[in-house]
Design a protein around this motif. Structure first.
Motif, PDB file in Angstrom:
ATOM      1  N   GLY A  86     -16.007 -18.188  46.123  1.00  0.00           N
ATOM      2  CA  GLY A  86     -15.594 -19.011  47.257  1.00  0.00           C
ATOM      3  C   GLY A  86     -14.420 -19.916  46.920  1.00  0.00           C
ATOM      4  N   SER A  87     -14.118 -20.048  45.634  1.00  0.00           N
ATOM      5  CA  SER A  87     -12.939 -20.841  45.247  1.00  0.00           C
ATOM      6  C   SER A  87     -11.674 -20.156  45.757  1.00  0.00           C
ATOM      7  N   ILE A  88     -10.780 -20.929  46.334  1.00  0.00           N
ATOM      8  CA  ILE A  88      -9.475 -20.402  46.762  1.00  0.00           C
ATOM      9  C   ILE A  88      -8.391 -21.364  46.304  1.00  0.00           C
ATOM     10  N   LEU A  89      -7.364 -20.807  45.668  1.00  0.00           N
ATOM     11  CA  LEU A  89      -6.190 -21.573  45.240  1.00  0.00           C
ATOM     12  C   LEU A  89      -4.978 -21.056  46.001  1.00  0.00           C
ATOM     13  N   VAL A  90      -4.125 -21.966  46.439  1.00  0.00           N
ATOM     14  CA  VAL A  90      -2.893 -21.579  47.139  1.00  0.00           C
ATOM     15  C   VAL A  90      -1.719 -22.272  46.468  1.00  0.00           C
ATOM     16  N   LYS A  91      -0.760 -21.480  46.026  1.00  0.00           N
ATOM     17  CA  LYS A  91       0.448 -22.048  45.429  1.00  0.00           C
ATOM     18  C   LYS A  91       1.584 -21.977  46.440  1.00  0.00           C
ATOM     19  N   LEU A  92       2.192 -23.138  46.712  1.00  0.00           N
ATOM     20  CA  LEU A  92       3.352 -23.206  47.595  1.00  0.00           C
ATOM     21  C   LEU A  92       4.595 -23.284  46.720  1.00  0.00           C
ATOM     22  N   ALA A  93       5.628 -22.528  47.040  1.00  0.00           N
ATOM     23  CA  ALA A  93       6.852 -22.534  46.236  1.00  0.00           C
ATOM     24  C   ALA A  93       8.063 -22.742  47.133  1.00  0.00           C
ATOM     25  N   TYR A  94       9.009 -23.518  46.600  1.00  0.00           N
ATOM     26  CA  TYR A  94      10.227 -23.871  47.346  1.00  0.00           C
ATOM     27  C   TYR A  94      11.429 -23.759  46.413  1.00  0.00           C
ATOM     28  N   LYS A  95      12.575 -23.366  46.959  1.00  0.00           N
ATOM     29  CA  LYS A  95      13.799 -23.454  46.172  1.00  0.00           C
ATOM     30  C   LYS A  95      14.015 -24.911  45.784  1.00  0.00           C
ATOM     31  N   ASP A 135      -8.701 -17.457  28.865  1.00  0.00           N
ATOM     32  CA  ASP A 135      -9.659 -18.500  28.489  1.00  0.00           C
ATOM     33  C   ASP A 135      -9.829 -19.579  29.559  1.00  0.00           C
ATOM     34  N   HIS A 136      -9.069 -19.488  30.633  1.00  0.00           N
ATOM     35  CA  HIS A 136      -9.215 -20.473  31.722  1.00  0.00           C
ATOM     36  C   HIS A 136      -9.548 -19.724  33.022  1.00  0.00           C
ATOM     37  N   ASP A 137     -10.447 -18.750  32.889  1.00  0.00           N
ATOM     38  CA  ASP A 137     -10.866 -17.916  34.024  1.00  0.00           C
ATOM     39  C   ASP A 137      -9.662 -17.338  34.767  1.00  0.00           C
ATOM     40  N   TYR A 138      -8.619 -16.977  34.016  1.00  0.00           N
ATOM     41  CA  TYR A 138      -7.467 -16.249  34.560  1.00  0.00           C
ATOM     42  C   TYR A 138      -6.630 -17.094  35.525  1.00  0.00           C
ATOM     43  N   GLN A 147       1.313 -18.105  47.416  1.00  0.00           N
ATOM     44  CA  GLN A 147       0.522 -17.218  46.571  1.00  0.00           C
ATOM     45  C   GLN A 147      -0.932 -17.680  46.562  1.00  0.00           C
ATOM     46  N   VAL A 148      -1.830 -16.737  46.741  1.00  0.00           N
ATOM     47  CA  VAL A 148      -3.238 -17.051  46.964  1.00  0.00           C
ATOM     48  C   VAL A 148      -4.105 -16.340  45.920  1.00  0.00           C
ATOM     49  N   MET A 149      -5.088 -17.057  45.391  1.00  0.00           N
ATOM     50  CA  MET A 149      -6.119 -16.452  44.547  1.00  0.00           C
ATOM     51  C   MET A 149      -7.475 -16.766  45.173  1.00  0.00           C
ATOM     52  N   VAL A 150      -8.280 -15.737  45.357  1.00  0.00           N
ATOM     53  CA  VAL A 150      -9.614 -15.880  45.964  1.00  0.00           C
ATOM     54  C   VAL A 150     -10.657 -15.396  44.971  1.00  0.00           C
ATOM     55  N   LYS A 151     -11.665 -16.233  44.697  1.00  0.00           N
ATOM     56  CA  LYS A 151     -12.718 -15.806  43.774  1.00  0.00           C
ATOM     57  C   LYS A 151     -13.893 -15.218  44.560  1.00  0.00           C
ATOM     58  N   ASP A 152     -14.180 -13.951  44.298  1.00  0.00           N
ATOM     59  CA  ASP A 152     -15.310 -13.271  44.942  1.00  0.00           C
ATOM     60  C   ASP A 152     -15.734 -12.170  43.978  1.00  0.00           C
ATOM     61  N   SER A 153     -16.724 -12.493  43.165  1.00  0.00           N
ATOM     62  CA  SER A 153     -17.062 -11.592  42.054  1.00  0.00           C
ATOM     63  C   SER A 153     -17.644 -10.266  42.536  1.00  0.00           C
ATOM     64  N   LYS A 154     -18.226 -10.259  43.743  1.00  0.00           N
ATOM     65  CA  LYS A 154     -18.747  -8.992  44.275  1.00  0.00           C
ATOM     66  C   LYS A 154     -17.628  -8.126  44.813  1.00  0.00           C
ATOM     67  N   LYS A 155     -16.667  -8.741  45.468  1.00  0.00           N
ATOM     68  CA  LYS A 155     -15.581  -7.982  46.104  1.00  0.00           C
ATOM     69  C   LYS A 155     -14.536  -7.516  45.095  1.00  0.00           C
ATOM     70  N   TYR A 156     -14.374  -8.276  44.003  1.00  0.00           N
ATOM     71  CA  TYR A 156     -13.296  -7.971  43.052  1.00  0.00           C
ATOM     72  C   TYR A 156     -13.833  -7.781  41.628  1.00  0.00           C
ATOM     73  N   PRO A 157     -14.780  -6.856  41.450  1.00  0.00           N
ATOM     74  CA  PRO A 157     -15.362  -6.679  40.107  1.00  0.00           C
ATOM     75  C   PRO A 157     -14.347  -6.149  39.094  1.00  0.00           C
ATOM     76  N   ASP A 158     -13.300  -5.494  39.560  1.00  0.00           N
ATOM     77  CA  ASP A 158     -12.347  -4.878  38.630  1.00  0.00           C
ATOM     78  C   ASP A 158     -11.197  -5.802  38.244  1.00  0.00           C
ATOM     79  N   SER A 159     -11.192  -7.017  38.788  1.00  0.00           N
ATOM     80  CA  SER A 159     -10.114  -7.957  38.449  1.00  0.00           C
ATOM     81  C   SER A 159     -10.716  -9.326  38.115  1.00  0.00           C
ATOM     82  N   HIS A 160     -11.805  -9.260  37.353  1.00  0.00           N
ATOM     83  CA  HIS A 160     -12.485 -10.474  36.865  1.00  0.00           C
ATOM     84  C   HIS A 160     -12.891 -11.404  38.001  1.00  0.00           C
ATOM     85  N   GLY A 161     -13.147 -10.846  39.169  1.00  0.00           N
ATOM     86  CA  GLY A 161     -13.627 -11.638  40.296  1.00  0.00           C
ATOM     87  C   GLY A 161     -12.539 -12.223  41.166  1.00  0.00           C
TER      88      GLY A 161
END
Lengths: 169, 169
Positions: free
Chosen positions: A86-95, A159-162, A115-129
């Motif tokens: 359920g963790s979601i990270l969003v990176k905003l980037a600007y010139k 070592d920092h959960d990717y 850029q978005v990272m969504v943690k869902d260990s069931k949905k993304y078993p092949d990419s460390h969740g």
């Protein structure tokens, strides 16, 4: 009349079924979802809490900031690793742009990517969740760019959960 | 017993009176308030919403981010100028540090200053409604440093209600 009513109900249930199936990551991803992962830009993310700033050197030459939803920010504050589902990270980037008002400062210019990272260990078993999404003008970039996400995160921040970003005090 | 009870009530009322007087900006500023303005670091500011990142060139060489309370963020989103009374902006600043995990990135190092602007047109009639506070390790810096705030903001961003930072999309 009774049959007509039942028919409408059946159609309605079907529509609900399709929506639920899409959000669970079926073969038909939602509109504007990233390739490979089916990640979309989360609604309301711009009002999420602030995790940290960063700068990207030329040629990208960007100012960046990472925001997180409550699950992600709470995990950061408690030092919880791995990040919970359920963790979601969003990176905003600007010139990065020279301020016209204060010589030593550079400030956000045109937005470049979200850029978005969504943690869902069931949905993304092949990419460390983690599921990844990279968006320009609200549209996901291509498969080739998304193929680079996982290897870079695995290669550098295992070592920092990717996750690259640390919480700025 | 009756007299003793009344006495305790009187002392309690006095204490409340002193606290209210301090928060209204009397001659006795609250602990850790900035000189000249009596501004303190607002409680809970780290969870406020994100307005924009910035970078400060060497010798300071910092990454920065401005957060705002709801009144300030709503004003930004609506384009309200001047900012309404009650608006508070907090700038977090960190030494810019080379990432050890990703060569093109610089990331937050040690925190340097927390800088606060509070809009209160009644309390700050002589500084265009703004009170300023600059803090290192939670303690306000000296009078001389606070004397520089107003002239720089007036000299450079008069047309944006004396606020440098714009809302990053």
């Amino acid at each position: 009349m009774k049959l007509a009513f039942l028919g409408a109900f059946a159609v309605s249930s079907l529509a609900v079924g399709i929506a639920a199936s899409q959000s669970a990551g079926s073969a038909t991803p939602p509109e504007n979802a990233s390739p490979i992962y089916g990640v979309t830009i989360p609604e309301g993310y711009r009002d999420w809490r602030f995790i940290a700033p960063a700068q990207e050197a030329p040629p990208l030459d960007e100012l960046r900031a990472v925001l997180g939803n409550d699950i992600a920010v709470d995990a950061y504050k408690k030092g919880t690793l791995p990040f919970p589902d359920g963790s979601i990270l969003v990176k905003l980037a600007y010139k990065r742009k020279q301020s016209t008002e204060f010589a030593p400062a550079t400030v956000p210019g045109a937005p470049t990517t979200v850029q978005v990272m969504v943690k869902d260990s069931k949905k993304y078993p092949d990419s460390h969740g983690w599921g990844f999404g990279r968006f320009v003008d609200g549209k996901p970039v291509d498969v080739a760019q998304h193929e680079t996400c996982l290897s870079c995160h695995v290669g550098n921040v295992r070592d920092h959960d990717y996750v690259f970003t640390r919480y700025a005090p």
